[in-house]
Scaffold this motif. Structure first.
Motif, mmCIF file in Angstrom:
data_model
loop_
_atom_site.group_PDB
_atom_site.id
_atom_site.type_symbol
_atom_site.label_atom_id
_atom_site.label_comp_id
_atom_site.label_asym_id
_atom_site.label_seq_id
_atom_site.Cartn_x
_atom_site.Cartn_y
_atom_site.Cartn_z
ATOM 1 N N VAL A 137 -18.452 48.799 -10.151
ATOM 2 C CA VAL A 137 -19.077 48.508 -11.436
ATOM 3 C C VAL A 137 -19.648 47.102 -11.362
ATOM 4 C CG1 VAL A 137 -18.809 48.613 -13.944
ATOM 5 C CG2 VAL A 137 -17.184 49.827 -12.477
ATOM 6 N N VAL A 138 -20.861 46.909 -11.905
ATOM 7 C CA VAL A 138 -21.532 45.619 -11.792
ATOM 8 C C VAL A 138 -22.358 45.365 -13.042
ATOM 9 C CG1 VAL A 138 -23.609 46.546 -10.659
ATOM 10 C CG2 VAL A 138 -22.897 44.179 -10.203
ATOM 11 N N SER A 139 -22.560 44.085 -13.382
ATOM 12 C CA SER A 139 -23.388 43.702 -14.519
ATOM 13 C C SER A 139 -24.678 43.056 -14.039
ATOM 14 C CB SER A 139 -22.644 42.722 -15.435
ATOM 15 O OG SER A 139 -21.535 43.338 -16.043
ATOM 16 N N LEU A 140 -25.742 43.220 -14.820
ATOM 17 C CA LEU A 140 -27.054 42.662 -14.511
ATOM 18 C C LEU A 140 -27.361 41.563 -15.522
ATOM 19 C CD1 LEU A 140 -27.002 45.545 -13.150
ATOM 20 C CD2 LEU A 140 -29.494 45.540 -13.427
ATOM 21 N N PHE A 141 -27.476 40.324 -15.044
ATOM 22 C CA PHE A 141 -27.568 39.161 -15.920
ATOM 23 C C PHE A 141 -28.815 39.207 -16.799
ATOM 24 C CE2 PHE A 141 -28.886 34.710 -16.663
ATOM 25 C CZ PHE A 141 -27.777 34.257 -17.364
ATOM 26 N N GLU A 142 -29.992 39.181 -16.202
ATOM 27 C CA GLU A 142 -31.228 39.152 -17.001
ATOM 28 C C GLU A 142 -31.482 40.470 -17.730
ATOM 29 O OE1 GLU A 142 -31.810 36.138 -13.708
ATOM 30 O OE2 GLU A 142 -31.133 38.227 -13.823
ATOM 31 N N ALA A 143 -31.087 41.578 -17.117
ATOM 32 C CA ALA A 143 -31.382 42.893 -17.695
ATOM 33 C C ALA A 143 -30.490 43.218 -18.883
ATOM 34 C CB ALA A 143 -31.229 43.970 -16.626
ATOM 35 N N GLY A 144 -29.295 42.595 -18.953
ATOM 36 C CA GLY A 144 -28.363 42.948 -20.010
ATOM 37 C C GLY A 144 -27.855 44.370 -19.858
ATOM 38 N N GLU A 145 -27.523 44.749 -18.624
ATOM 39 C CA GLU A 145 -27.073 46.109 -18.338
ATOM 40 C C GLU A 145 -25.766 46.093 -17.540
ATOM 41 O OE1 GLU A 145 -30.108 48.419 -16.419
ATOM 42 O OE2 GLU A 145 -31.641 47.939 -17.917
ATOM 43 N N ILE A 146 -25.062 47.229 -17.551
ATOM 44 C CA ILE A 146 -23.907 47.489 -16.696
ATOM 45 C C ILE A 146 -24.190 48.763 -15.916
ATOM 46 C CG2 ILE A 146 -21.468 48.150 -16.644
ATOM 47 C CD1 ILE A 146 -21.070 46.384 -19.136
ATOM 48 N N TRP A 147 -23.937 48.735 -14.603
ATOM 49 C CA TRP A 147 -24.145 49.905 -13.757
ATOM 50 C C TRP A 147 -22.834 50.309 -13.115
ATOM 51 C CZ3 TRP A 147 -29.172 49.157 -10.313
ATOM 52 C CH2 TRP A 147 -30.287 48.981 -11.157
ATOM 53 N N THR A 148 -22.645 51.630 -12.936
ATOM 54 C CA THR A 148 -21.568 52.134 -12.089
ATOM 55 C C THR A 148 -22.201 52.774 -10.861
ATOM 56 O OG1 THR A 148 -21.480 54.284 -13.227
ATOM 57 C CG2 THR A 148 -20.023 52.537 -14.035
ATOM 58 N N LEU A 149 -21.564 52.549 -9.699
ATOM 59 C CA LEU A 149 -22.049 53.075 -8.426
ATOM 60 C C LEU A 149 -20.974 53.988 -7.859
ATOM 61 C CD1 LEU A 149 -23.254 49.670 -6.907
ATOM 62 C CD2 LEU A 149 -24.502 51.174 -8.472
ATOM 63 N N ASP A 150 -21.235 55.283 -7.871
ATOM 64 C CA ASP A 150 -20.273 56.269 -7.377
ATOM 65 C C ASP A 150 -20.437 56.398 -5.869
ATOM 66 O OD1 ASP A 150 -18.783 58.471 -6.690
ATOM 67 O OD2 ASP A 150 -19.475 59.725 -8.338
ATOM 68 N N MET A 151 -19.404 55.970 -5.109
ATOM 69 C CA MET A 151 -19.463 55.996 -3.652
ATOM 70 C C MET A 151 -18.670 57.169 -3.073
ATOM 71 S SD MET A 151 -21.467 53.569 -2.723
ATOM 72 C CE MET A 151 -21.131 53.804 -0.980
ATOM 73 N N ALA A 152 -18.753 58.329 -3.735
ATOM 74 C CA ALA A 152 -18.115 59.525 -3.186
ATOM 75 C C ALA A 152 -18.727 59.888 -1.837
ATOM 76 C CB ALA A 152 -18.245 60.690 -4.160
ATOM 77 N N ARG A 173 -36.400 42.172 -10.869
ATOM 78 C CA ARG A 173 -35.061 42.343 -10.325
ATOM 79 C C ARG A 173 -34.120 41.334 -10.966
ATOM 80 N NH1 ARG A 173 -35.430 44.134 -3.987
ATOM 81 N NH2 ARG A 173 -33.165 43.988 -4.218
ATOM 82 N N SER A 174 -32.950 41.806 -11.308
ATOM 83 C CA SER A 174 -31.966 40.987 -12.019
ATOM 84 C C SER A 174 -30.887 40.495 -11.060
ATOM 85 C CB SER A 174 -31.317 41.830 -13.126
ATOM 86 O OG SER A 174 -30.284 41.118 -13.759
ATOM 87 N N LYS A 175 -30.345 39.315 -11.360
ATOM 88 C CA LYS A 175 -29.139 38.869 -10.674
ATOM 89 C C LYS A 175 -28.012 39.847 -11.004
ATOM 90 C CE LYS A 175 -30.216 33.907 -11.097
ATOM 91 N NZ LYS A 175 -31.329 34.029 -12.067
#
Length: 401
Positions: A175-190, A160-162
């Protein structure tokens, strides 16, 4: 049928009498707006100082908010409530008019900030421990969704990443970034069941992020390498691209005493101003193609690089050990036009909604100073217990803040 003119004063008087009676029973119900209110985080005492930005004074204090050593604040859609994100995992809803805690939950072991959805119904929190994002209902802080930030490490194991750089975006999206994973995620809250879109290999160690005032560009700073990662929210199918790559190529990076914060980036016309990691520079980029235009020398390592609302000035604060001043950059000439000694260990700045004043917190001087941004005249000094973040309610109506 219209009322006879002679009866109107009687009815109006009765209504005023009823209102006066309600206020007598509850003095906190005195009518006032929230547009000129704000809060100053007092990290030493786990409290908020409620401030009036028109009168430039502290009007109340709220205590019992836990560890506020790296706290941030967001505001409800109606600008009445402040949501406080504490370092101890606490999420607290505070009524700005009564000065009372409405709801409080300990939702993780270590959290780093949060965001409010576009419709105002959801509050999302970015967590270090355990890594992930939790989403709550804004009215009663009921847990809506728990999204663990899982990724596969180099050994093929799931970890699990910070999570960092959590912002709101149009379309009820986070929208959020994952420190250790080196990823960006979008969370659609429709709906209450968020849809997650993952963008992988965006860069090494994204440490913070911002979203442009229009909500189009999400930009994450990279600690593990020079450059930034950009996601165009109008064209998410294009994926994440690097911008300002290798801006420090061939140069020795200085020790980083405090990570820059991208939340308060500076946008001025077709230019964007960013703090350079490990360098005494403010970077200027062309927002048309995100190419590097210039590197402005400043007196230390920049932490906050913030634009006055009219975009005519950029104000810069700095990391230890040169953190007792702020510098002001003219956005046309790119020259430092003023250096202000505002106190020891300056941590944050906040402009009044139209930019005529700026408030600056000095943690080790136990005060907040207010300056006129045209004349640089000092207007007020307010006592505060180790003040850090300053947040005004106009943020309630701005994307990403």
């Amino acid at each position: 049928m219209p009322l006879p003119f002679s009866l109107k004063p009687l009815l109006l008087g009765g209504a005023l009498t009823l209102l006066a009676g309600c206020q007598a029973m509850n003095p906190a119900a005195e009518l006032r707006g929230t547009g000129d209110l704000g809060v100053v985080v007092e990290r030493a005492t786990g409290s908020l100082a409620l401030v009036d930005t028109s009168e430039r004074e502290i009007i109340d204090r709220v205590e019992g908010l836990g560890d506020l050593s790296h706290a941030s604040v967001k505001f409800s859609r109606d600008a009445r409530y402040a949501f406080v994100f504490g370092r101890d995992g606490g999420l607290t809803k505070v009524d700005l008019l009564t000065g009372e805690i409405v709801e409080r939950v300990i939702q993780s072991g270590n959290s780093i900030g949060g965001a409010i959805s576009q419709d105002g119904n959801y509050v999302a929190v970015a967590n270090y421990e355990p890594g992930g994002v939790k989403v709550f209902a804004s009215d009663d802080l009921e847990l809506i969704a728990d999204i663990p930030a899982t990724y596969e490490n180099a050994s093929g194991e799931t970890e699990r990443s910070k999570t960092v750089g959590l912002v709101d975006a149009p379309g009820n999206t986070f929208v959020v970034s994952l420190f250790e994973a080196g990823e960006i995620w979008t969370l659609d809250m429709a709906t209450d069941d968020p849809k997650v879109q993952r963008y992988q290999e965006v860069g090494e160690m994204p440490y913070d992020a911002l979203i442009s005032p229009s909500g189009r560009y999400y930009i994450a700073g990279l600690f593990g390498e020079d450059g930034l990662a950009l996601l165009d929210m109008w064209h998410p199918e294009a994926g994440v691209k690097r911008i300002l790559p290798d801006y420090g190529r061939g140069e020795k990076r200085l020790p980083v005493y405090k990570m820059p914060h991208l939340e308060g980036w500076a946008l001025a016309g077709d230019q964007a101003f960013f703090p350079a990691v490990g360098r005494h520079e403010v970077l200027v980029a062309d927002t048309g193609d995100w190419s590097l235009i210039e590197r402005i020398p400043v007196q230390g390592q920049p932490v906050f690089v913030m634009s006055r609302p009219d975009e005519r000035q950029v104000w810069v604060s700095f990391a230890h050990p040169k953190n007792d001043v702020v510098q002001v950059i003219d956005t046309q000439s790119h020259e430092v036009v003023k250096t202000l000694a505002a106190g020891d260990s300056i941590l944050h700045m906040e402009f009044t909604p139209r930019g005529e004043h700026v408030w600056i917190s000095a943690r080790d001087s136990d005060h907040v100073k207010v300056y006129d941004t045209e004349t640089f005249e000092e207007l007020a000094t307010l006592p505060a217990e180790s003040p850090s973040g300053i947040f005004f309610t106009d943020r309630a109506h701005r994307i990403g803040l």
